[in-house]
Scaffold this motif. Structure first.
Motif, PDB file in Angstrom:
ATOM      1  N   PRO A  18       0.793  -1.234   0.000  1.00  0.00           N
ATOM      2  CA  PRO A  18       0.000   0.000   0.000  1.00  0.00           C
ATOM      3  C   PRO A  18       0.827   1.286   0.000  1.00  0.00           C
ATOM      4  O   PRO A  18       0.340   2.331  -0.420  1.00  0.00           O
ATOM      5  N   THR A  19       2.099   1.232   0.439  1.00  0.00           N
ATOM      6  CA  THR A  19       2.889   2.468   0.527  1.00  0.00           C
ATOM      7  C   THR A  19       4.199   2.441  -0.252  1.00  0.00           C
ATOM      8  O   THR A  19       4.863   3.471  -0.352  1.00  0.00           O
ATOM      9  N   ARG A  20       4.598   1.297  -0.800  1.00  0.00           N
ATOM     10  CA  ARG A  20       5.887   1.201  -1.502  1.00  0.00           C
ATOM     11  C   ARG A  20       5.787   0.328  -2.739  1.00  0.00           C
ATOM     12  O   ARG A  20       4.983  -0.590  -2.795  1.00  0.00           O
ATOM     13  N   TYR A  21       6.657   0.619  -3.722  1.00  0.00           N
ATOM     14  CA  TYR A  21       6.904  -0.363  -4.774  1.00  0.00           C
ATOM     15  C   TYR A  21       8.410  -0.564  -4.877  1.00  0.00           C
ATOM     16  O   TYR A  21       9.198   0.308  -4.553  1.00  0.00           O
ATOM     17  N   TYR A  22       8.778  -1.758  -5.297  1.00  0.00           N
ATOM     18  CA  TYR A  22      10.175  -2.163  -5.416  1.00  0.00           C
ATOM     19  C   TYR A  22      10.453  -2.572  -6.855  1.00  0.00           C
ATOM     20  O   TYR A  22       9.551  -3.025  -7.557  1.00  0.00           O
ATOM     21  N   GLU A  23      11.705  -2.430  -7.282  1.00  0.00           N
ATOM     22  CA  GLU A  23      12.129  -2.897  -8.603  1.00  0.00           C
ATOM     23  C   GLU A  23      13.255  -3.905  -8.430  1.00  0.00           C
ATOM     24  O   GLU A  23      14.262  -3.606  -7.800  1.00  0.00           O
ATOM     25  N   PHE A  24      13.060  -5.094  -8.986  1.00  0.00           N
ATOM     26  CA  PHE A  24      14.094  -6.118  -9.021  1.00  0.00           C
ATOM     27  C   PHE A  24      14.421  -6.402 -10.486  1.00  0.00           C
ATOM     28  O   PHE A  24      13.511  -6.637 -11.282  1.00  0.00           O
ATOM     29  N   ILE A  25      15.697  -6.379 -10.838  1.00  0.00           N
ATOM     30  CA  ILE A  25      16.131  -6.632 -12.219  1.00  0.00           C
ATOM     31  C   ILE A  25      17.261  -7.647 -12.184  1.00  0.00           C
ATOM     32  O   ILE A  25      18.196  -7.512 -11.390  1.00  0.00           O
ATOM     33  N   GLY A  26      17.191  -8.653 -13.052  1.00  0.00           N
ATOM     34  CA  GLY A  26      18.284  -9.620 -13.131  1.00  0.00           C
ATOM     35  C   GLY A  26      17.862 -10.917 -13.772  1.00  0.00           C
ATOM     36  O   GLY A  26      16.804 -11.032 -14.349  1.00  0.00           O
ATOM     37  N   GLY A  27      18.700 -11.901 -13.642  1.00  0.00           N
ATOM     38  CA  GLY A  27      18.444 -13.203 -14.238  1.00  0.00           C
ATOM     39  C   GLY A  27      19.723 -14.004 -14.226  1.00  0.00           C
ATOM     40  O   GLY A  27      20.676 -13.647 -13.537  1.00  0.00           O
ATOM     41  N   PHE A  83      13.372  -0.467 -20.883  1.00  0.00           N
ATOM     42  CA  PHE A  83      14.184  -1.648 -20.633  1.00  0.00           C
ATOM     43  C   PHE A  83      15.434  -1.599 -21.492  1.00  0.00           C
ATOM     44  O   PHE A  83      15.381  -1.226 -22.650  1.00  0.00           O
ATOM     45  N   GLY A  84      16.567  -1.966 -20.901  1.00  0.00           N
ATOM     46  CA  GLY A  84      17.830  -1.939 -21.627  1.00  0.00           C
ATOM     47  C   GLY A  84      18.875  -2.733 -20.882  1.00  0.00           C
ATOM     48  O   GLY A  84      18.652  -3.871 -20.516  1.00  0.00           O
ATOM     49  N   SER A  85      19.986  -2.100 -20.591  1.00  0.00           N
ATOM     50  CA  SER A  85      21.113  -2.796 -19.970  1.00  0.00           C
ATOM     51  C   SER A  85      21.125  -2.644 -18.449  1.00  0.00           C
ATOM     52  O   SER A  85      22.154  -2.863 -17.822  1.00  0.00           O
ATOM     53  N   GLN A  86      20.003  -2.298 -17.846  1.00  0.00           N
ATOM     54  CA  GLN A  86      19.959  -2.124 -16.403  1.00  0.00           C
ATOM     55  C   GLN A  86      20.290  -3.425 -15.682  1.00  0.00           C
ATOM     56  O   GLN A  86      20.023  -4.507 -16.171  1.00  0.00           O
ATOM     57  N   GLY A  87      20.848  -3.267 -14.494  1.00  0.00           N
ATOM     58  CA  GLY A  87      21.165  -4.404 -13.647  1.00  0.00           C
ATOM     59  C   GLY A  87      20.600  -4.178 -12.261  1.00  0.00           C
ATOM     60  O   GLY A  87      19.856  -3.230 -12.023  1.00  0.00           O
ATOM     61  N   ALA A  88      20.980  -5.047 -11.324  1.00  0.00           N
ATOM     62  CA  ALA A  88      20.500  -4.961  -9.946  1.00  0.00           C
ATOM     63  C   ALA A  88      20.728  -3.561  -9.386  1.00  0.00           C
ATOM     64  O   ALA A  88      21.806  -3.003  -9.520  1.00  0.00           O
ATOM     65  N   GLY A  89      19.701  -3.006  -8.783  1.00  0.00           N
ATOM     66  CA  GLY A  89      19.798  -1.678  -8.185  1.00  0.00           C
ATOM     67  C   GLY A  89      19.447  -0.538  -9.108  1.00  0.00           C
ATOM     68  O   GLY A  89      19.247   0.582  -8.663  1.00  0.00           O
ATOM     69  N   SER A  91      17.014   1.416 -12.077  1.00  0.00           N
ATOM     70  CA  SER A  91      15.585   1.603 -12.323  1.00  0.00           C
ATOM     71  C   SER A  91      15.302   1.571 -13.817  1.00  0.00           C
ATOM     72  O   SER A  91      16.126   2.006 -14.618  1.00  0.00           O
ATOM     73  N   VAL A  92      14.144   1.053 -14.177  1.00  0.00           N
ATOM     74  CA  VAL A  92      13.711   1.068 -15.578  1.00  0.00           C
ATOM     75  C   VAL A  92      12.564   2.059 -15.775  1.00  0.00           C
ATOM     76  O   VAL A  92      12.015   2.163 -16.859  1.00  0.00           O
ATOM     77  N   ILE A  93      12.231   2.800 -14.734  1.00  0.00           N
ATOM     78  CA  ILE A  93      11.071   3.683 -14.780  1.00  0.00           C
ATOM     79  C   ILE A  93      11.497   5.123 -15.074  1.00  0.00           C
ATOM     80  O   ILE A  93      12.452   5.636 -14.499  1.00  0.00           O
ATOM     81  N   TYR A  94      10.777   5.744 -16.008  1.00  0.00           N
ATOM     82  CA  TYR A  94      11.007   7.152 -16.321  1.00  0.00           C
ATOM     83  C   TYR A  94       9.652   7.805 -16.569  1.00  0.00           C
ATOM     84  O   TYR A  94       8.620   7.132 -16.600  1.00  0.00           O
ATOM     85  N   ASP A  95       9.653   9.078 -16.767  1.00  0.00           N
ATOM     86  CA  ASP A  95       8.430   9.839 -17.055  1.00  0.00           C
ATOM     87  C   ASP A  95       7.337   9.534 -16.027  1.00  0.00           C
ATOM     88  O   ASP A  95       6.203   9.282 -16.379  1.00  0.00           O
ATOM     89  N   TYR A  96       7.716   9.551 -14.764  1.00  0.00           N
ATOM     90  CA  TYR A  96       6.775   9.212 -13.703  1.00  0.00           C
ATOM     91  C   TYR A  96       6.165  10.472 -13.109  1.00  0.00           C
ATOM     92  O   TYR A  96       6.753  11.549 -13.162  1.00  0.00           O
TER      93      TYR A  96
END
Length: 114
Positions: A18-27, A83-89, A91-96
């Motif tokens: 309800p108060t946070r969102y998280y971003e996890f990127i990897g594989g 989405f691109g070459s982002q890694g752990a830590g 962000s893939v979010i823009y224009d927010y």
């Protein structure tokens, strides 16, 4: 994920409370994605008085999601993905932006028109 097969596969996971969102990127697996986070991941926090939230993703056809909206206590938070070459830590979010609830009728009408 992009081309190159399973060894180069990347995942993006965006859980919300309800108060946070998280971003996890990897594989290249979900297990490997979460294993690389040895400390708490970065998050966006929007305190409010809702005891629930909703997170919705938008895409055209079968393409990957291109944007999202998140129902929060202070208003409707939206953004686009790059989405691109982002890694752990990273962000893939823009224009927010956050649209406070007093303006929600205008947003609803704008979303209905598109």
């Amino acid at each position: 994920g992009g081309g190159g097969g399973a060894a180069h596969r990347k995942y993006f996971v965006m859980p919300a409370t309800p108060t946070r969102y998280y971003e996890f990127i990897g594989g290249p697996t979900l297990e490997a994605l979460f294993a690389q986070y040895t400390t708490a991941p970065a998050f966006i926090e929007l305190p409010g008085d809702l005891d629930y939230s909703e997170l919705h993703f938008f895409r055209k056809g079968r393409a990957r999601a291109s944007s999202f909206v998140w129902l929060t206590g202070p208003g409707i938070y939206s953004g686009a993905f790059s989405f691109g070459s982002q890694g752990a830590g990273d962000s893939v979010i823009y224009d927010y932006k956050l649209v406070p609830y007093q303006a929600r009728a205008v947003v609803y009408l704008a979303m209905r028109a598109s």
